[in-house]
Scaffold this active site. Sequence first.
Site, PDB file in Angstrom:
ATOM      1  N   GLY A  11     -34.036  16.529   8.958  1.00 15.81           N
ATOM      2  CA  GLY A  11     -34.617  17.754   9.528  1.00 15.81           C
ATOM      3  C   GLY A  11     -34.636  17.665  11.051  1.00 15.81           C
ATOM      4  NE  ARG A  72     -33.026  17.789   4.508  1.00 16.56           N
ATOM      5  CZ  ARG A  72     -34.078  17.364   5.209  1.00 16.56           C
ATOM      6  NH1 ARG A  72     -34.277  16.096   5.413  1.00 16.56           N
ATOM      7  NH2 ARG A  72     -34.947  18.231   5.701  1.00 16.56           N
ATOM      8  N   GLY A 102     -35.596  10.796  10.821  1.00 18.09           N
ATOM      9  CA  GLY A 102     -36.798  10.321  10.142  1.00 18.09           C
ATOM     10  C   GLY A 102     -36.513   9.162   9.210  1.00 18.09           C
ATOM     11  CG  ASP A 103     -38.732   8.869   5.611  1.00 16.57           C
ATOM     12  OD1 ASP A 103     -38.070   9.903   5.845  1.00 16.57           O
ATOM     13  OD2 ASP A 103     -39.616   8.814   4.747  1.00 16.57           O
ATOM     14  CB  THR A 125     -39.495  13.656  11.750  1.00 18.17           C
ATOM     15  OG1 THR A 125     -40.273  14.453  10.834  1.00 18.17           O
ATOM     16  CG2 THR A 125     -40.220  12.337  11.915  1.00 18.17           C
ATOM     17  CG  ASP A 127     -42.840  15.996   8.435  1.00 19.90           C
ATOM     18  OD1 ASP A 127     -42.972  17.167   8.849  1.00 19.90           O
ATOM     19  OD2 ASP A 127     -42.234  15.709   7.389  1.00 19.90           O
ATOM     20  CG  ASP A 129     -43.098  11.482   8.069  1.00 22.06           C
ATOM     21  OD1 ASP A 129     -42.383  11.361   9.075  1.00 22.06           O
ATOM     22  OD2 ASP A 129     -42.655  11.873   6.973  1.00 22.06           O
ATOM     23  NE  ARG A 171     -39.790  15.762   2.908  1.00 26.46           N
ATOM     24  CZ  ARG A 171     -38.577  15.931   3.385  1.00 26.46           C
ATOM     25  NH1 ARG A 171     -37.730  16.683   2.736  1.00 26.46           N
ATOM     26  NH2 ARG A 171     -38.203  15.338   4.503  1.00 26.46           N
TER      27      ARG A 171
HETATM   28  O1  F6P Z   1     -39.285  16.360   7.458  1.00 20.15           O
HETATM   29  C1  F6P Z   1     -39.398  17.502   8.211  1.00 20.15           C
HETATM   30  C2  F6P Z   1     -39.587  18.705   7.332  1.00 20.15           C
HETATM   31  O2  F6P Z   1     -39.694  19.809   8.205  1.00 20.15           O
HETATM   32  C3  F6P Z   1     -40.764  18.654   6.365  1.00 20.15           C
HETATM   33  O3  F6P Z   1     -41.993  18.887   6.977  1.00 20.15           O
HETATM   34  C4  F6P Z   1     -40.357  19.688   5.356  1.00 20.15           C
HETATM   35  O4  F6P Z   1     -40.941  19.478   4.115  1.00 20.15           O
HETATM   36  C5  F6P Z   1     -38.874  19.520   5.277  1.00 20.15           C
HETATM   37  O5  F6P Z   1     -38.465  18.934   6.508  1.00 20.15           O
HETATM   38  C6  F6P Z   1     -38.109  20.794   5.046  1.00 20.15           C
HETATM   39  O6  F6P Z   1     -36.781  20.501   4.885  1.00 20.15           O
HETATM   40  P1  F6P Z   1     -35.602  21.574   4.893  1.00 20.15           P
HETATM   41  O7  F6P Z   1     -35.273  21.861   6.325  1.00 20.15           O
HETATM   42  O8  F6P Z   1     -34.496  20.886   4.194  1.00 20.15           O
HETATM   43  O9  F6P Z   1     -36.112  22.800   4.211  1.00 20.15           O
END
Ligand code: F6P
Length: 319
Positions: A11, A72, A102-103, A125, A127, A129, A171
């Site tokens: 993300g 991804r 991120g992770d 990220t 988050d 996290d 998340r």
């Molecule tokens: O990890 C960052 C994040 O924005 C989370 O907070 C969220 O759940 C997720 O990515 C959303 O992912 P996507 O962009 O694939 O909808």
Amino acid sequence: LKRIAVLTSGGDAPGMNAAIRAVVRSGIYYNLEVFGVYRGYAGLIQGDITPLNEGAVGDIIHRGGTFLYSARCPEFLEEAGQRKAVTELRKHQIDGLVVIGGDGTFRGAQRLTDLGFPTIGIPGTIDNDIPGTDFTIGFDTAINTVIEAIDRIRDTASSHERTYVVEVMGRDAGDIALWSGLADGAESILIPEVSFRMEEMIARLKRGYERGKKHSIILVAEGVGRGMEIGDRIKEETGFETRVTVLGHVQRGGKPTALDRVLASRMGAKAVELLIAGEHDKMVAIRNNELIGIDFDQAFEQDHQPDLSMYELAGILSI
Ligand code: F6P
């Protein structure tokens, strides 16, 4: 070390562009050639790699998103994909890689290191996290976006004397909800790290109304559950007029704040310094305002924990 590359994965987060700029410009400062990889690990496997000079990263420090794009990539989860990535890096005579994400991004980086390719991670990220670092790039911008949205919601919540449930991202982590909830005086903050009892939250809400509160904000991290369902439950149990707002990907965009730009600039330069020092399998982290490199394994030894004293404080202040 002669040639390094940089990519963004997972993300996106505001400040990623500032981090890429810092990697490129400090790399050039140390007489390295720097390459950009488009679309994260997906682009790496396809060899979508291009040289970046000083000018290529001009005029991006203030822009959200990532000009290298992000993706991804399921193929990279397999060893065959990882080997392909290393082959492409070697084909371009690249000897060090910086990954920003991120992770999931860091687990990919570890696989590259296992295959003998030096890789350094930068936590990017919204988050916040990632264990082992006090802050990740993008978090400060995201919480500022959230509090701006909540300020606006408060205006209309107050005019109509309504209860609002606001669902924010995160998340598996409650940092966005916790920090923005404390900053905005939310009546209740629901985060995945603290088990919550609906009855208690509703009792608290009712107490507030009894003492004269005309409106309330309940902040819910998406990791806890759907804001819509929580809103329905509140409506059923209290009869209060309730509305729900899901902030969604609005939180991922926008100009990075000064804090995120500074963090990204410092972390980008530190990543290059670590590679030059012969380090690999490490993540750049900030602790007590000091930049350090920590082993990926050490970073993930324990789960990320938000500062629970802030959670208690938010409860004390929002009576
Ligand atoms: O990890 C960052 C994040 O924005 C989370 O907070 C969220 O759940 C997720 O990515 C959303 O992912 P996507 O962009 O694939 O909808």
